[in-house]
Scaffold this active site. Structure first.
Site, PDB file in Angstrom:
ATOM      1  N   ASP A  54      -0.218   4.998   1.079  1.00  0.00           N
ATOM      2  CA  ASP A  54      -0.482   5.977   2.142  1.00  0.00           C
ATOM      3  C   ASP A  54      -0.419   5.317   3.506  1.00  0.00           C
ATOM      4  O   ASP A  54      -1.115   4.333   3.781  1.00  0.00           O
ATOM      5  CB  ASP A  54      -1.856   6.624   1.929  1.00  0.00           C
ATOM      6  CG  ASP A  54      -1.913   7.408   0.637  1.00  0.00           C
ATOM      7  OD1 ASP A  54      -0.999   8.206   0.392  1.00  0.00           O
ATOM      8  OD2 ASP A  54      -2.865   7.208  -0.140  1.00  0.00           O
ATOM      9  N   ASP A 101       0.868  -1.165   0.000  1.00  0.00           N
ATOM     10  CA  ASP A 101       0.000   0.000   0.000  1.00  0.00           C
ATOM     11  C   ASP A 101       0.914   1.227   0.000  1.00  0.00           C
ATOM     12  O   ASP A 101       2.109   1.107   0.287  1.00  0.00           O
ATOM     13  CB  ASP A 101      -0.896  -0.033   1.250  1.00  0.00           C
ATOM     14  CG  ASP A 101      -1.804   1.166   1.351  1.00  0.00           C
ATOM     15  OD1 ASP A 101      -2.292   1.636   0.311  1.00  0.00           O
ATOM     16  OD2 ASP A 101      -2.002   1.664   2.473  1.00  0.00           O
TER      17      ASP A 101
END
Length: 521
Positions: A47, A45
């Site tokens: 963020d 991922d």
């Protein structure tokens, strides 16, 4: 861990291949054995996983934007614009009771251990009366509750607490009909407005260094994984334009004068990048979202046939012109996990390790639905495990106080039992009653000393919410989820670079942050 005399040092908790000691705050903890030799693809991922945002700037920016939306778009009083945000007040793992305006921390069995109404602590009687007397255990889930499981949620949780206090102390000033639940709904709507109008990401894009922590270990980690022969991929809900800016910053593409250059060099570290993924829906194969290829320079979306290039209207060639860019990495928007498996030639879900920060959006879905192996990034862990070590003497004293309290209570119980069911001469009975009184006094003193010491230890971790992984002697709800759904967990993603890419991770017999209290002290 230290031996019984506590003489060994901080860096003895585990060691990777070669005997090199790793700082406790940088270690990777294992819930379920994972042999990296079986992992063919490692995904990330972006963020709060690769990009660690600074709470004092980024979360404050989100908070201020949400306040403005509440005032200017949703009719809240202008005096809210004077409010400020404390980035250290809220922690992950909390639960918001939307109807009652309460904020809860509970253990793995869903017993509420800490409860606040706004910023006012509930008494033990109120807490038990509200949450402890139901014959059927409350699920503490949507729609009546909101789960604070991401670092993105801390600002909105703090704002909700402020609004609860404001409503209680200023009746009639909030919009008509806005009860606690409605106020939370308004906060969520304001947060969504901030994200939709692009305000937050535009500010970050102007000055990434102000909002994102630099981590010089990320690129070496990518290089290590690539050199080991594994595929790497990125799956993020952010769209391409913002993803490119953040990844350029993280991979340190700078010009000669030190300013940030925005190019596509960082794509060399990935085989596939999926933006606008709409997780957690992305993890469901039945999700029929179309997948488009992104032309990096223009950001233009091109039609594909399930990821296969298609001839565009007016063109006879299916090739995507990338103007000389390295085509080893392909960039997409949308789609689902089936598209990703096809693009990476993944035959078995267990061959994938996915690294994320969100238990629900990243870890639970990828683990429970897909069977991917998972690693959870918990930035708070670095400080937490160091404190566990530093407070080992205090925790030993806590154990001794608890043992003393239990011993006295056992003695009281036996005396009462004897007095109730056995026959004694009057003088013997009087002596036992006197001894019982002394023991009850000792019990009260031991209970008070233990409670004070426990509160002091609790406040060392966080003044309000205590230890992230514990509530008293039980695992916290957050720790329970980490244990259930994360194969591995660590404080930051680049800790992977400290270990061999072929390491065999096994649960430690010495130390796990969520099990520390059961060890001999």
């Amino acid at each position: 861990m230290a031996n019984s005399n506590g003489v060994e040092g901080l860096h003895v908790w585990s060691s990777p291949e070669g005997g090199c000691k790793i700082d406790i705050g940088k270690q990777i903890f294992c819930n379920r054995s994972l042999n990296m030799k079986n992992i063919l693809a490692v995904g990330f991922d972006m963020d709060y996983t690769l990009a660690q945002y600074k709470p004092e700037t980024f979360e404050s920016l989100a908070y201020e934007g949400t306040i403005r939306k509440l005032v200017y778009d949703l009719g809240y009083p202008p005096e809210l614009l004077e409010w400020t945000f404390d980035p250290k007040y809220m922690v992950r793992g909390l639960v918001l009771d939307k109807k009652r305006g309460n904020i809860l921390k509970m253990d793995r069995h869903k017993y509420v251990k800490v409860a606040y109404h706004g910023f006012r602590e509930l008494s033990k009687e109120d807490k038990v009366g509200t949450y402890g007397n139901t014959l059927i255990r409350d699920s503490f889930d949507e729609p009546d509750y909101a789960l604070i499981d991401t670092l993105f949620s801390l600002a909105e949780a703090y704002l909700f607490a402020q609004l609860v206090d404001y409503k209680d102390n200023n009746p009639g000033k909030v919009p008509e009909g806005a009860d606690y639940s409605h106020m939370y709904k308004d906060v969520r709507a304001a947060v969504d407005l901030c994200h939709r109008d692009g305000t937050l990401k535009q500010m970050v894009a102007k000055d990434p260094k102000r909002y994102i922590n630099e981590d010089t270990s990320i690129v070496p980690m990518f290089k290590m994984l690539r050199a080991s022969g594994r595929s790497t991929f990125l799956v993020t809900n952010s769209l391409w334009d913002y993803t490119n800016i953040v990844m350029n910053f993280l991979c340190a593409s700078h010009t000669l004068d030190g300013s940030l250059s925005c190019n596509f060099d960082w794509l060399q570290y990935f085989d596939v990048v999926v933006t606008g993924s709409a997780k957690p829906g992305f993890f469901h194969e039945e999700n029929r979202a179309n997948i488009f290829e992104v032309e990096p320079e223009s950001g233009m979306l091109l039609n594909t046939d399930n990821g296969t290039p298609m001839p565009q209207v007016g063109s006879t060639s299916p090739e995507v012109l990338l103007k000389g860019l390295n085509k080893s990495c392909r960039v997409f928007q949308g789609g689902n996990v089936a598209h990703l498996h096809k693009l990476l030639s993944i035959e078995s879900s267990s061959q994938v390790l996915y690294v994320g920060d969100h238990i629900y959006g990243d870890i639970l879905r990828s683990k429970k639905v897909l069977g991917w192996r998972t690693m959870l990034v918990v930035p708070e862990l670095e400080r937490e495990v160091k404190l566990l070590w530093e407070l080992r003497d205090m925790r030993k004293q806590l154990r001794l106080l608890r043992d003393e309290r239990d011993l006295v209570e056992d003695q009281i119980h036996h005396l009462k039992w004897s007095l109730k069911f056995e026959s004694f001469r009057d003088d013997e009975k009087q002596k036992m009653i006197s001894a019982l009184g002394e023991l009850e006094s000792q019990r009260d003193q031991a209970r008070l000393a233990h409670q004070q010491a426990q509160r002091e230890c609790h406040q060392k971790f966080h003044k309000i919410w205590g230890q992230l992984m514990k509530t008293g002697y039980q695992n916290s709800r957050f720790a329970h989820q980490v244990e259930r759904f994360a194969c591995l967990y660590t404080s930051q993603v680049s800790n992977l670079s400290l270990y061999s890419p072929d390491k065999y991770y096994r649960p430690s017999e010495d130390f796990m942050p969520h099990e520390f209290h059961i060890l001999p002290l």
